[in-house]
Design an enzyme around this catalytic site. Sequence first.
Site, PDB file in Angstrom:
ATOM      1  N   PRO A  84     -46.306  51.476 -27.122  1.00 11.29           N
ATOM      2  CA  PRO A  84     -45.745  51.620 -25.771  1.00 11.29           C
ATOM      3  C   PRO A  84     -46.043  50.386 -24.927  1.00 11.29           C
ATOM      4  CG  PRO A  84     -47.745  52.938 -26.002  1.00 11.29           C
ATOM      5  CD  PRO A  84     -47.432  52.390 -27.361  1.00 11.29           C
ATOM      6  N   SER A 113     -43.307  53.965 -23.632  1.00 11.79           N
ATOM      7  CA  SER A 113     -44.156  53.885 -22.448  1.00 11.79           C
ATOM      8  C   SER A 113     -43.608  54.752 -21.318  1.00 11.79           C
ATOM      9  CB  SER A 113     -44.253  52.428 -21.971  1.00 11.79           C
ATOM     10  OG  SER A 113     -44.897  52.354 -20.709  1.00 11.79           O
ATOM     11  N   THR A 162     -53.112  58.329 -23.041  1.00 12.35           N
ATOM     12  CA  THR A 162     -53.835  57.066 -22.969  1.00 12.35           C
ATOM     13  C   THR A 162     -55.100  57.259 -22.141  1.00 12.35           C
ATOM     14  OG1 THR A 162     -51.817  55.775 -23.219  1.00 12.35           O
ATOM     15  CG2 THR A 162     -53.699  54.664 -22.230  1.00 12.35           C
ATOM     16  N   HIS A 280     -55.934  48.811 -25.209  1.00 14.93           N
ATOM     17  CA  HIS A 280     -54.827  48.475 -24.310  1.00 14.93           C
ATOM     18  C   HIS A 280     -54.436  47.008 -24.465  1.00 14.93           C
ATOM     19  CE1 HIS A 280     -52.831  50.904 -21.107  1.00 14.93           C
ATOM     20  NE2 HIS A 280     -52.305  49.731 -20.778  1.00 14.93           N
ATOM     21  N   ARG A 283     -55.995  44.356 -22.173  1.00 18.22           N
ATOM     22  CA  ARG A 283     -55.503  44.236 -20.801  1.00 18.22           C
ATOM     23  C   ARG A 283     -56.314  45.052 -19.799  1.00 18.22           C
ATOM     24  NH1 ARG A 283     -50.313  42.334 -20.407  1.00 18.22           N
ATOM     25  NH2 ARG A 283     -49.638  43.737 -18.748  1.00 18.22           N
ATOM     26  N   GLY A 313     -53.653  43.104 -31.730  1.00 21.14           N
ATOM     27  CA  GLY A 313     -53.881  41.888 -32.495  1.00 21.14           C
ATOM     28  C   GLY A 313     -53.120  41.749 -33.792  1.00 21.14           C
ATOM     29  N   VAL A 314     -52.254  42.691 -34.130  1.00 24.11           N
ATOM     30  CA  VAL A 314     -51.530  42.620 -35.407  1.00 24.11           C
ATOM     31  C   VAL A 314     -50.438  41.552 -35.311  1.00 24.11           C
ATOM     32  CG1 VAL A 314     -50.056  43.865 -37.025  1.00 24.11           C
ATOM     33  CG2 VAL A 314     -52.009  45.025 -35.966  1.00 24.11           C
ATOM     34  N   GLY A 334     -47.504  45.612 -30.167  1.00 27.89           N
ATOM     35  CA  GLY A 334     -47.042  45.527 -28.794  1.00 27.89           C
ATOM     36  C   GLY A 334     -46.414  44.179 -28.511  1.00 27.89           C
ATOM     37  N   ARG A 335     -47.258  43.168 -28.265  1.00 25.71           N
ATOM     38  CA  ARG A 335     -46.731  41.833 -27.962  1.00 25.71           C
ATOM     39  C   ARG A 335     -45.820  41.321 -29.073  1.00 25.71           C
ATOM     40  NH1 ARG A 335     -51.971  41.964 -26.096  1.00 25.71           N
ATOM     41  NH2 ARG A 335     -52.281  41.394 -23.888  1.00 25.71           N
TER      42      ARG A 335
END
Length: 395
Positions: A84, A113, A162, A280, A283, A313-314, A334-335
Amino acid sequence: MKAARARAELVSVDDYSKAAHRVLPRMIDDFVRGGALDERTLARNAAGFDDLWLRARSFSAASQVELGTTVLGSPITLPVMTAPTGASGLLWPGGEAATGRATAACGTIMQVSAGSLQSMEDIAAGSQGPKWLQLFLYKDRGLTTEFLQRAKAAGYRAIMVTTDCPVHGRRERDSRNGFTMERRIRFSRLVDTALRYRWWLRMAGAPQFSLRNFEGRATGGLVDMAAYIASVLDPDVTWADLDWLRGQWDGPLVIKGILHPDDARQAVAAGVDGIQVSNHGGRQLDGTLATIDALPAVVDAVAGKVPVLLDGGVRRGTDVIKALALGAAACAIGRSHLWGLAVAGERGVAAVLDILAAEMRNAMMIGGWRSVADLRRVSVCQLRRPDFQRELMNA
C-alpha cells in the site's frame, strides 16, 4: 527506435529508480524516495539483504522452477505483492487502478492504501485480481467501521491493520521541499518544471487531486484532506482495539508493522490471520530495525501458526529468495513498483514485477531450488553473525 532503446536499458529495478528520478519533479520524487530523519532505517532496509548470502547446492540445477504459492487462500503466481502506497496517483493518472491492473496481470495481490487518490471502490472495480485494504484505526470508530463495510461490499479479500502510524513520522525531505500536492507551477519550481515537463503534461488532464476515500468527511484541497487524515489517526490504540476490530471483520485480518517477536506472539493470540513485518519503508521511526533483520525472530515467534510477510528494501529477485529462505511467505514492494509506475504507468509496474520474477527464476535454477517451498534457512548464511553460522552448522 528511441523508445525501444529506452525500454532495453530498463533491465533492473534500479534502472527504473533512476528513470523515475529523471521524470518526477523533485518534490514528488523526494516524497516517494525519502524516509524519516537521517534515513538510516530506510538505507538498512535494502542494505540488510547484502549481509545475506545464498547457499547454492552442487549438481542440483533445476531446469524448471515454480514461483507460485498460496497466501490466505489466494493462489498467486509470484510471491511478490504490491504494497500500500498512499497518493500513488501523483505519479501517473489513475495510478492506483493502473497498479491494480498490472498486479492482477502478473497473478499476484495488490495491497491498497486507504490514502489512495482513487476510491477503494474504483480501484477494486478496475481489475479482477485479489486485493487487500490497508486500514488505520481512527479516533472515530464509526469511520473505521464504514471503511470495513465498504471494503466488504467492494470485494476486498483481507484487511491490513497498520500499527506503526499513530502519528506521521518526521520526513525532512518533505519539510525542506514544503511538500504540497498541487499542480500549480510556482516561480520557485519553474526550473524543476522545465526539466521534468513530461510529468506536468501527463497529469494536466487528470482529475483534481483528492483522497477519494475521505470525501464527504474532509473538504478543501488535497493538502487539507491529508491534514484531516493526520488529525483522525488514533495514537492511543491498544491490543483491545484489535480485539474489537476482529469482531467487526469476518474475513482474513493481517497486522502490518510488526518488528518485535513478543508483538508477533500477541497478534497471533489476538486471532490475526497474517503478519507483515514492516517499518513503513523507513518513513516512520528512524533507527528502528530493518525488516530483513527483524524477520527471523518474528518467524520463530509465530512458529508457523500464520503466514509472515515482509516489505521494505526489496530491489532484487534474490532479495525475495533470501526473505523466503528466512521464513517469509511472500514479500511486498512499495518504492520499487512506484518507480515503474512513474516511468510507464501500468506497463512499468508489470515490468518491475516481471524483472523480479525473472531474477528469482534465474537464481533458483542456478541454485537448485525447484520451488519456493524448497527455500529453507539453511539456503542462506550471514557471515557477520557467529550465532547464525552455528545455527547453519546444526541445520
